[in-house]
Every structure is written in structure tokens, then in C-alpha cells.
Design a protein around this motif. Structure first.
Motif, PDB file in Angstrom:
ATOM      1  N   LEU A   1      -7.733  14.367 -39.322  1.00  0.00           N
ATOM      2  CA  LEU A   1      -7.883  13.123 -38.572  1.00  0.00           C
ATOM      3  C   LEU A   1      -8.512  13.402 -37.216  1.00  0.00           C
ATOM      4  N   ASN A   2      -9.408  12.536 -36.785  1.00  0.00           N
ATOM      5  CA  ASN A   2      -9.992  12.643 -35.451  1.00  0.00           C
ATOM      6  C   ASN A   2      -8.954  12.271 -34.407  1.00  0.00           C
ATOM      7  N   ALA A   3      -9.132  12.744 -33.186  1.00  0.00           N
ATOM      8  CA  ALA A   3      -8.156  12.523 -32.120  1.00  0.00           C
ATOM      9  C   ALA A   3      -8.110  11.074 -31.642  1.00  0.00           C
ATOM     10  N   GLY A   4      -9.231  10.393 -31.584  1.00  0.00           N
ATOM     11  CA  GLY A   4      -9.273   9.041 -31.044  1.00  0.00           C
ATOM     12  C   GLY A   4      -8.842   8.001 -32.054  1.00  0.00           C
ATOM     13  N   GLY A   5      -8.568   6.810 -31.568  1.00  0.00           N
ATOM     14  CA  GLY A   5      -8.191   5.724 -32.451  1.00  0.00           C
ATOM     15  C   GLY A   5      -7.713   4.531 -31.651  1.00  0.00           C
ATOM     16  N   LYS A   6      -7.118   3.596 -32.331  1.00  0.00           N
ATOM     17  CA  LYS A   6      -6.530   2.407 -31.719  1.00  0.00           C
ATOM     18  C   LYS A   6      -5.109   2.266 -32.232  1.00  0.00           C
ATOM     19  N   VAL A   7      -4.260   1.639 -31.431  1.00  0.00           N
ATOM     20  CA  VAL A   7      -2.890   1.347 -31.818  1.00  0.00           C
ATOM     21  C   VAL A   7      -2.709  -0.158 -31.762  1.00  0.00           C
ATOM     22  N   VAL A   8      -2.235  -0.740 -32.848  1.00  0.00           N
ATOM     23  CA  VAL A   8      -1.949  -2.168 -32.897  1.00  0.00           C
ATOM     24  C   VAL A   8      -0.444  -2.332 -32.747  1.00  0.00           C
ATOM     25  N   GLY A   9      -0.026  -3.052 -31.709  1.00  0.00           N
ATOM     26  CA  GLY A   9       1.394  -3.212 -31.420  1.00  0.00           C
ATOM     27  C   GLY A   9       1.869  -4.635 -31.616  1.00  0.00           C
ATOM     28  N   ALA A  10       3.097  -4.863 -31.178  1.00  0.00           N
ATOM     29  CA  ALA A  10       3.710  -6.181 -31.288  1.00  0.00           C
ATOM     30  C   ALA A  10       2.810  -7.223 -30.633  1.00  0.00           C
ATOM     31  N   GLY A  11       2.769  -8.390 -31.209  1.00  0.00           N
ATOM     32  CA  GLY A  11       1.918  -9.446 -30.685  1.00  0.00           C
ATOM     33  C   GLY A  11       0.450  -9.203 -30.971  1.00  0.00           C
ATOM     34  N   GLN A  12       0.170  -8.280 -31.875  1.00  0.00           N
ATOM     35  CA  GLN A  12      -1.186  -7.924 -32.289  1.00  0.00           C
ATOM     36  C   GLN A  12      -2.042  -7.429 -31.130  1.00  0.00           C
ATOM     37  N   VAL A  13      -1.403  -6.770 -30.166  1.00  0.00           N
ATOM     38  CA  VAL A  13      -2.102  -6.192 -29.026  1.00  0.00           C
ATOM     39  C   VAL A  13      -2.711  -4.869 -29.470  1.00  0.00           C
TER      40      VAL A  13
END
Length: 113
Positions: A50-62
């Protein structure tokens, strides 16, 4: 037989300073270990790094940038295997090359819905 996810975690200290020869030797250890599981007909999917970068989707779809590298450990990859039990899957994980560099393997059974 049950299906298991092996999650490879290692230190999040940044890029490797290994020589090309050391990187080749490391890759060979990984291929040998995965090949041994495949020879037992217990490999479902060798997975990927897996590459180091990415996105995190949290509560409230943030959506935020992440995962952050200031964490002590980073998920570096995964493999899917088949075993009779969690104990057998954990035993198979003892040969993982990531253990030689201070990493660890999280073993999780894949449940059915």
C-alpha cells in the motif's frame, strides 16, 4: 477452511535506505514466504503493498488527508490466506519477512455477511 486477512504493519519512519541488493534479498524472502503458502494451496490472494498517502472518511462523511505518518506504525500491505483456524493462520504468519525488520502481522478472520 476459513479465510483470513494478514495485515502487515511496520514502523512509519519514512523511506528505506536499503541498497538495491538488500531490497532484492528482501523481495526474495517475501516471494519465498508467499510461495510456501501457495504451495500448501492456502493462498487466496497475495495482496499488494500500500502507498503511504490516502484519505480518511470519518463520521459525518468528513474526508481528511491521511493516514498520517506520525503514527508509530503504518499499514504497508496485506495478503489473503485460507486456514483451518485463527491459530493456524497465526502460525503461518510467523514466517513473514516483516518480522525481521521489527514489523508485525495482524491476523483477522474474514466473516461472512
Amino acid at each position: 477452511m476459513k479465510d483470513f486477512l494478514l495485515i502487515f504493519r511496520s514502523s512509519a519512519t519514512g523511506p528505506s535506505t536499503a541498497s538495491p541488493e538488500e531490497m532484492q534479498a528482501s523481495m526474495q524472502r517475501w516471494m519465498d514466504w508467499i510461495g510456501g503458502i501457495a504451495a500448501q494451496n492456502k493462498l487466496i490472494d497475495r495482496g499488494n503493498r500500500l502507498n503511504a498517502g490516502g484519505k480518511v472518511v470519518g463520521a459525518g462523511q468528513v474526508i481528511t488527508d491521511g493516514p498520517y505518518m506520525e503514527l508509530k506504525e503504518a499499514v504497508g500491505g496485506y495478503t489473503l490466506i485460507r486456514a483451518e483456524s485463527l491459530e493456524e493462520a497465526a502460525e503461518m504468519s510467523k514466517g513473514c519477512p516483516i518480522l525481521l525488520v521489527g514489523g508485525n502481522v495482524e491476523v483477522r478472520e474474514i466473516g461472512t455477511m
